[in-house]
Design an enzyme around this catalytic site. Structure first.
Site, PDB file in Angstrom:
ATOM      1  N   GLU A  42       5.143 -11.436  -3.773  1.00 49.85           N
ATOM      2  CA  GLU A  42       3.845 -11.795  -4.361  1.00 49.85           C
ATOM      3  C   GLU A  42       3.892 -11.715  -5.892  1.00 49.85           C
ATOM      4  OE1 GLU A  42       0.969  -9.212  -2.456  1.00 49.85           O
ATOM      5  OE2 GLU A  42       0.725 -10.588  -0.785  1.00 49.85           O
ATOM      6  N   GLU A  56       2.918 -13.924   4.839  1.00 48.69           N
ATOM      7  CA  GLU A  56       2.021 -12.852   5.269  1.00 48.69           C
ATOM      8  C   GLU A  56       0.704 -13.518   5.587  1.00 48.69           C
ATOM      9  OE1 GLU A  56       1.476  -9.533   2.587  1.00 48.69           O
ATOM     10  OE2 GLU A  56       3.597  -9.538   2.054  1.00 48.69           O
ATOM     11  N   GLU A 104       0.831  -1.213   0.000  1.00 43.54           N
ATOM     12  CA  GLU A 104       0.000   0.000   0.000  1.00 43.54           C
ATOM     13  C   GLU A 104       0.862   1.258   0.000  1.00 43.54           C
ATOM     14  OE1 GLU A 104      -1.697  -3.195   0.269  1.00 43.54           O
ATOM     15  OE2 GLU A 104      -1.210  -2.783   2.355  1.00 43.54           O
ATOM     16  N   TYR A 122      -4.083  -0.407  10.603  1.00 38.77           N
ATOM     17  CA  TYR A 122      -4.331  -1.748  10.074  1.00 38.77           C
ATOM     18  C   TYR A 122      -5.198  -2.604  10.997  1.00 38.77           C
ATOM     19  CZ  TYR A 122      -2.974  -5.004   6.351  1.00 38.77           C
ATOM     20  OH  TYR A 122      -2.956  -5.820   5.247  1.00 38.77           O
TER      21      TYR A 122
END
Ligand code: NAG
Ligand code: NAG
Length: 987
Positions: free
Chosen positions: A201, A290, A143, A356
């Site tokens: 990723e 993650e 992000e 978060y």
């Protein structure tokens, strides 16, 4: 950390460890960069693995890691605070993403000083005894603006995240810099780094050659710890073959990212990982690099309290325990501390706070989920047979509604049963039994009490387990941890209050066993060499003392859940698994046997109120101190359980009441004036671009092409009037929550979301038909997109794709001359200390109005809340004092209160640091964290707020300075971050 056999003399064992945490000897950077792989595979043999787990220094461990981003806490002193909190929560790992763009404002320019001094992040982890996973990208997502790529990469022609010469050169440039730190901090150099991730990723548009290039670079630079890769899910990308890491793993966010309906969990969880792992990389430990520890929240979203509610402690129980049941033995919780996406750090969709809903909140506060994670982590680090298990299918009487996974240790008879509802979001409270086979016989448990599974709960039951001098036959309560206390052993077990529990241990002689307790609910029965206790979990912790059973007596502490959350087990000696046990405090950071007085344990930690404590001390320890002060203890039950009280002394915390402060005001958008001198601005005259955003005819109006990458942008277009012109047609291109405002010859034309707007109703009073006209466009950008799918989406433009005059019939030469302006200096930063994401292109920012010491004495006096409607951009400045005495932590915030939804945005500068973007029309964030270190908590601070009206005028509402909470705290000392004032500004 392997538990040794029973120690005969506890005081001896403790005496040997007066230094609690071994601070590694720090070699020079150069000395540590020498390669030193030992293994035949080119890797160090200090970190190895098998199908079950990692082994670090030859010792098996469950890697219980949390994600932490140093750039989301721009105060290196607080990195130590957060790492101490990780350790207090029994984490043994942290995962660091390194953010290329944060260190590199311009090709070839790198900065690792000040808030970018990542050596301090490695040291903070090492000093707290935390292993580090390094994740240097080059692409990290997270992000962040450009997903972590530096803004200058926008202008690269070749695709990123691919093998090509241009990208190779850029990637190598970054890795050469970051690898110096990563290699020097590897375990082989006495540092904390044990794993290194390749890419991130990379599961779409993949390129194995690129992966191989990155692997080779890490290896050539001297990385000798095993490589890892996080597939976006268990999809097998780079599990084997070219590009594969040493230990493949994946990411998983089962609750997703929509926090607006927090209790609507998915009805299911992953039950196929075990098979997938065996098929795919069974010779490696099962790793989730993650796993969802919270969720990010978009502009206009429901806010982080809702994300916390979605990913709460119940979620942690159900989903994390499912991970363990599947076989996960490397788990990194993303995020564990989220922090702040200050300045221009975030990607467009998310706002400043990156709290978060994580276990540790943005201002560093504890949550129930943090405590729950501690309960799990301590179990995983204590009960070693859990590290080497194989799945089996157990028998139970409610397998229709309750899923039970059996895990049998391959080395000992110990077995585990992980119970959860088939429907993860079931709210039912269900009773069940399990058939167990133990070396002491086969039973259906519980034998004479009720075993309950609450809604949204999961339990790990342990059977046939040797611990200290005891043999546990089974327990229907979950284990937190256990200890050898010298003359006796101690075990802490827990379940929700009012649930029944059953705890059975082997005894040598049925007739010699004695059970002592004050808890009326406890019943005991001894038959066939097994002592069985039944009890109801209390609201609190009940001690049960068993003598005559085993070689040593056993103290069983039965805790209700609320009480269990406040049990802490700080290490006295991690290598030997020696822990102190203390119940009550808000946070316990450390415990150590005093150097001078071996009968005293010194605890450090934080309390939020006067707190009754229970302490369980090993033989020979008679006293404790709390943050250096002696605590009056009373020995309650003569079994090493002491009680006492930690007195919360109300501090004299002072801070300025901003509603009463005197402010200064100055208008800040002279660019709208047609006479404004923009002769030094860059002329936007490029005719081609490397951006992925298509554009209409005319010069390129993308700020990145001219070296301006962050925050607000100005475009000024000059054209000659004519009778033909009927209007303009403009299309702004920028990310979510961006906005733009248009002015013609100083007059407000309107404020808009990004996209197209045609101005067709320009009348003759606005437009000068005979002479020169100036159109001024202010674009409030929210950063660049990321590149999740490896399709160069990060190269989306920030600017205008179309800027045409309407009505002009013959546009042979382009009729508007455009100038562009962004942050002062562009890629040659005016303020390298605060860095590339701090300031944008507002007039006040370009001229240092946000900085401490800017001479504002000739500005107009003002009050906040503002009483006047102000057009364009407005700046407000004031100073304020904060005084938080030593020994206290009172994380401060600034909060906007404005019930109108009038469209304005603000930039919040504290001591020159851009600590928040606020959107009065969007929300949800109204409160902004001011971290100690940036904030002077014992003196004066400068506050500057830039207000950008999207509507024709804006009226800033209330601004309130206040702490989130007040803790009497052992927070480590935090140095003030160098915050150069206006006098140091490069002009
Ligand atoms: C686009 O890429 C080419 C090739 O690398 C480069 O020469 C050019 O300067 C780039 N354009 C911009 C606007 O930076
Ligand atoms: C436990 O007791 C405390 C204090 O008496 C009370 O506030 C709390 O609600 C109780 N908790 C439960 C779970 O019963």
């Amino acid at each position: 950390m392997l538990l040794k056999g029973a120690l005969t003399s506890i005081s001896l064992a403790i005496a040997a460890v007066t230094t609690v945490i071994a601070v590694p000897v720090r070699l020079s950077l150069e000395a540590r960069q020498k390669s030193d792989s030992n293994g035949t595979n080119g890797l160090t043999d200090l970190v190895t693995w098998d199908t079950h787990t990692l082994k670090v220094n030859g010792e098996r461990l469950f890697l219980f890691s949390g994600e932490f981003h140093y750039y989301r806490l721009p105060s290196p002193g607080l990195w130590t605070d957060i790492m101490q909190k990780f350790k207090a929560l029994d984490y043994n790992g942290v995962s660091f993403y390194f953010f290329w763009g944060y260190h590199s404002p311009k090709r070839g320019v790198y900065d690792f000083t000040g808030i970018r001094d990542i050596q301090k992040a490695f040291d903070a982890a090492a000093d707290s005894g935390i292993h580090v996973i390094t994740r240097a990208g080059p692409y990290i997502n997270s992000e962040l603006d450009c997903g972590g790529f530096p803004s200058w990469l926008q202008n690269m022609q070749s695709p990123a995240r691919k093998y090509n010469p241009e990208n190779k050169e850029a990637s190598h440039e970054w890795l050469t810099e970051i690898d110096k730190y990563m290699t020097a901090n590897q375990i082989t150099k006495g540092g904390p780094v044990i794993l290194n991730q390749i890419e991130n990723e990379f599961s779409y548009n993949t390129d194995a050659e690129y992966m191989e290039m990155l692997k080779a670079k890490f290896r050539d630079d001297g990385m000798v710890v095993p490589t890892i890769f996080n597939d976006v899910g268990p999809n097998g990308n780079f599990a084997t073959g070219p590009g594969a890491p040493d230990i493949y793993g994946w990411d998983n966010y089962p609750a997703g990212f929509d926090c607006s309906n927090p209790l609507a969990w998915p009805n299911d969880r992953s039950t196929d990982w075990r098979d997938f792992h065996e098929r795919t990389n069974g010779e490696q430990p099962m790793a989730v690099y993650e796993f969802q520890g919270g969720a990010f929240d978009p502009w206009g979203g429901p806010g982080y309290p809702e994300c916390y509610k979605m990913v709460n402690e119940q979620y942690a129980k159900v989903y994390y325990k499912n991970n363990y049941a599947q076989g996960i033995r490397i788990q990194n919780l993303y995020m564990t501390y989220g922090g702040t996406s200050w300045g221009g750090l975030p990607k467009p969709s998310v706002y400043t706070s990156y709290d978060y809903g994580a276990a540790i909140t943005e201002p560093g506060l504890m949550t129930t989920k943090a405590y729950e994670n501690k309960l799990q982590a301590a179990f995983l680090h204590t009960v070693k047979p859990f590290l080497t298990t194989k799945y089996f299918k157990p028998e139970s009487d409610r397998s229709d509604i309750i899923l039970i996974d059996g895990l049998a240790d391959v080395n000992t008879p110990t077995k585990f049963y992980v119970a959860q509802h088939w429907s993860t979001k079931s709210e039912e409270l269900d009773e069940f039994h399990i058939k167990i086979e133990t070396t002491n016989g086969n039973f259906e448990i519980p034998r004479s009490s009720k075993l309950i599974l609450n809604g949204r709960d999961a339990k790990i039951l342990t059977t046939d387990y040797d611990f200290n001098s005891q043999h546990l036959v089974y327990s229907t309560s979950e284990i937190f941890t256990h200890q050898d206390a010298g003359s006796h052993d101690v075990i802490i077990v827990y379940a929700y209050e009012k649930e029944e529990g059953e705890f059975a241990i082997k005894v040598k002689d049925d007739t010699k066993v004695k059970v002592e307790t004050n808890d009326d609910s406890v019943k005991s029965e001894t038959n066939d060499g097994i002592l069985q206790l039944t009890y109801t979990h209390p609201n609190g912790t009940s001690p049960i003392y068993i003598s005559g059973g085993a070689e040593k007596d056993l103290l069983v502490l039965v805790a209700g859940y609320q009480s269990a959350l406040r049990w802490w087990a700080p290490y006295l000696n991690e290598k030997e698994g020696k822990r102190a046990l203390i119940n009550g405090p808000y946070l316990v950071r450390s415990a150590a046997v005093s150097k001078d007085d071996k009968s005293t344990v010194a605890f450090t930690g934080d309390i939020d109120e006067t707190t009754d404590i229970q302490v369980v001390l090993p033989d020979g320890i008679k006293a404790i101190t709390w943050n250096g002060e002696k605590v009056q203890l009373e020995e309650k039950d003569k079994h090493g359980i002491y009680t006492g009280t930690l007195e919360f002394k109300k501090p004299d915390i002072k801070y300025t009441d901003l509603t009463k402060a005197t402010w200064k005001y100055k208008a800040g958008s002279p660019e709208t004036d047609p006479k404004f001198d923009d002769s030094k601005w860059i002329t936007a005259d490029h005719l081609s671009t490397n951006s992925t955003t298509p554009h209409d005819a005319g010069p390129i109006l993308y700020a990145d092409d001219y070296g301006f990458h962050t925050g607000c942008l100005w475009f000024r277009g000059t054209f000659n009037g004519s009778s033909e012109i009927t209007g303009f047609d403009l299309t702004a291109h920028s990310g979510a929550a961006s906005a733009w405002v248009a002015y013609l010859n100083g007059e407000y034309l309107g404020g808009f979301d990004v996209g197209n707007h045609a101005f067709t109703d320009l009348n003759d009073t606005l437009i000068n038909r005979e002479g020169e006209n100036v159109i001024s466009l202010l674009l409030w950008t929210t950063g660049h997109e990321d590149d999740f799918k490896a399709d160069d989406d990060y190269k989306q433009a920030r600017g205008f794709t179309k800027a045409e005059l309407l009505g002009v019939t013959n546009q042979t030469t382009w009729p508007i001359v455009w100038k562009v302006q962004g942050n002062f200096g562009g890629e040659d930063l005016a303020d390298p200390v605060r860095g590339p994401y701090n300031e944008g292109g507002l007039y006040g920012e370009r001229n240092g109005w946000h900085l401490p010491g800017f001479p504002d004495n000739d500005w107009e006096d003002a009050k906040i809340p503002e009483s006047k409607e102000r057009t364009g951009v407005s700046w407000y400045r004031t100073t304020f004092d904060v005084n938080i005495p030593d020994g206290y932590d009172a994380p401060m915030s600034l909060r906007y209160v404005d019930d109108t939804k009038s469209r304005y945005r603000t930039l919040l500068y504290v001591n020159g640091w851009n600590l928040g973007r606020y959107a009065n029309d969007l929300g949800p964030q109204t409160q902004y964290y001011l971290p100690k270190g940036i904030l002077n908590t014992q003196g004066e601070n400068t506050l500057a707020i830039g207000v950008v009206a999207i509507d024709e005028a804006a009226q800033l509402g209330q601004v309130i300075l206040e702490p989130y909470d007040v803790l009497q705290s052992a927070i480590p000392s935090v140095e003030l971050v160098d915050s150069p004032g206006y006098d140091k500004r490069q002009q």
